[in-house]
Design an enzyme around this catalytic site. Structure first.
Site, PDB file in Angstrom:
ATOM      1  N   CYS A 218       0.820  -1.218   0.000  1.00  0.00           N
ATOM      2  CA  CYS A 218       0.000   0.000   0.000  1.00  0.00           C
ATOM      3  C   CYS A 218       0.851   1.264   0.000  1.00  0.00           C
ATOM      4  CB  CYS A 218      -0.961  -0.002   1.180  1.00  0.00           C
ATOM      5  SG  CYS A 218      -0.170  -0.361   2.767  1.00  0.00           S
TER       6      CYS A 218
ATOM      7  N   HIS B 174      -2.289   5.539   6.397  1.00  0.00           N
ATOM      8  CA  HIS B 174      -0.900   5.981   6.460  1.00  0.00           C
ATOM      9  C   HIS B 174      -0.836   7.429   5.973  1.00  0.00           C
ATOM     10  CE1 HIS B 174       0.484   1.798   6.765  1.00  0.00           C
ATOM     11  NE2 HIS B 174      -0.054   1.491   5.600  1.00  0.00           N
TER      12      HIS B 174
END
Lengths: 352, 352
Positions: free
Chosen positions: A139, A219
């Site tokens: 990711c 994130h």
């Protein structure tokens, strides 16, 4: 032609990729596998799609969850398997995929060497054709590569320096931490993310440092990109706004000023599981000084690799061109190109 | 007949109630109001439903967000307003609602006295008829009352003692805490929740104590109920399983063992914004010793009052009976009666 697809592992990535495959008109989901009888296994069983490793059949029977067959039964029926097993487990399955002669797509939790080819749609879709194996990068790496390849399409990128502020665990992972610390990840620099970017762009000068913080939803990256020549903020913003799978968020106007509010927006849009496939860039953070660009971006760790997995299926099987795959994937998953398009979606989904 | 409804305040509760109203065939959403120009205002504007207080019109124009009219314009057009303004603000609007002769439903953040009548579907639906004002009790009180009224339908409840473990903030409230403490709430016992339960059940012996913890997704309650006579675990479970808007979760079998996994399940079911309208009770926690019952339950603070608000609209306007309202509300919102029904929903929503 329709590619017959299996998804090995029905967890965070597997349940999303399987669902995305069901939405494509040029691929068929034959089945998914689970090793643990839980509510996700119940859902897969109810769909008539549940396969389990041979040594687990009894365990599922005891739990009263009907299975449609074994992993080997499933591999007999498919052209390609998306391996969404936990990080590092995929390589254990590789000999089985080879034995059954199926193509396989591994995830970023595996080492590059497991597939020998690391994939990111915007950067190297065409290189996948004819290969048996590919690995969709993680990711964070997907987020970095979307930005970098969008920029490289228009500017000469000299170097990339990034600080990765990682979420500590996924939302349902109640046994993972940290819950009250900022953890250098790792403490020996650099972090693996820059190395991972180079599995796709070998010649890029990229260095990353990472720390883990107590949050579960996204994130964040702090980016510093240096170009060969000076650029303007206006030009950079234009490139980002026109790039696929990048969402530039006007924070001041919308009030969407942090990862929690980005996720709240995704909830209000009606995205299933509040998935945000798009890389989110805070418009106001985009700053240019001479040949240097600074910006902050956020990555929905659970869902950002979903479109790249769908593309990888097409890329490996030579179904269609990159442009066509992008178009098909993005329209079926409801991926938008702009903030105003997202607001329109929210309004038209409202009350439905 | 269709009740014309306004929702004053388009935040956590308002955006959910407005959406639920749109799904009913016996009421019409005329408009919603916002005081702050943000992305929710953009969505409402895009829907052609945005009204703002008179002194805010200019602010919205400056932000480029088109408004359909003022709050007063909106109140002219409706029979009933759902007041979803921040806690304590509703009472400021009451004179305006009186002036316009509209019925009004306040939320649990207002004092009982503002409406003079506190509402909870399963406990006192019928008492609302003919009244101008009602107050839907708060999320925690709604959770407590669903349990208590379900039990009172079958057993003689002598007393209720509850510990409320509250979430610290809603998911997008990044300025609220605590992020690293357990906060007695308040430190002088009891907490207001028991008092609030008695606004609906005045004769009940109920005492509550509350503490706030660092989480954003759900509240949890530890319940100790004493009956006039001994009961069996089997009888209690049967009552809970048959009660509307209560979801008994088999934690061991499903792996759904904490609030994070309850929310993950709601995401996998495809509930918009992962809303869980049902009161969730951990099956394994249900324990009986003689005349005492112990259990743990979880409340999705953002959404649990949505169905009660829809019912309250019908109750105040005398549209239909309690049973009919329950049926209409629950079927339009996709509320389930059992865990296996939820798994079926998840399977049939999968890939849609």
């Amino acid at each position: 032609m329709s590619v017959k697809v299996a998804v090995n592992g029905f967890g965070t990535i597997g349940k999303r990729v399987a669902e995305a495959v069901l939405k494509q008109d040029d691929m068929t989901l034959v089945g998914v596998t689970k090793t643990k009888p839980d509510y996700l296994a119940m859902i897969a069983s109810r769909m008539g799609s549940l396969y389990v490793p041979e040594d687990r059949v009894e365990k599922f029977q005891k739990a009263g969850i009907e299975v449609q067959g074994t992993l080997k039964d499933l591999l007999e029926k498919v052209d390609l398997v998306v391996d969404a097993t936990p990080g590092g487990v995929g390589k254990e399955y590789k000999p089985l995929y080879e034995k059954f002669g199926v193509k396989a797509i591994f995830q970023g939790g595996e080492k590059h060497e497991v597939a020998g080819f690391s994939f990111s749609t915007l950067c190297n879709y065409e290189e996948a054709e004819g290969k048996q194996f590919a690995r969709v990068v993680s990711c964070n790496t997907t987020g970095l590569l979307r930005l970098i390849c969008a920029l490289r399409n228009h500017f000469k990128v000299k170097s990339v320096r990034a600080t990765i502020i990682r979420r500590g665990a996924d939302p349902a992972e109640t046994k993972k931490g940290p819950i009250n610390a900022i953890v250098p990840n790792p403490v020996t620099l650099p972090s693996h993310h820059g190395v991972d970017v180079r599995t796709v762009l070998p010649d890029l000068d990229v260095q990353t440092v990472a720390a883990v913080v107590p949050t579960t939803i996204m994130h964040s990256h702090v980016l510093n990109v240096r170009f060969e020549e000076p650029v303007t903020r206006e030009d950079v913003l234009k490139v980002l706004e026109e790039a696929p799978r990048i969402l530039v968020i006007p924070s001041e106007l919308s009030g969407v000023k942090d990862t929690a509010k980005i996720i709240e927006l995704a909830r209000d849009v009606g995205r299933k599981r509040y998935d945000l496939y798009e890389l989110a860039i805070y418009e106001e953070s985009v700053s240019v000084e001479g040949d240097e660009l600074f910006l902050m971006q956020a990555v929905h760790q659970e869902s950002i690799v979903t479109p790249e997995n769908v593309d990888a299926i097409r890329a490996l099987t030579g179904l269609v061109s990159k442009e066509e795959s992008l178009k098909k994937t993005d329209s079926t998953l409801g991926i938008v190109r702009s903030f105003s398009e997202l607001i329109e979606r929210a309004a038209s989904n409202y009350g439905k």
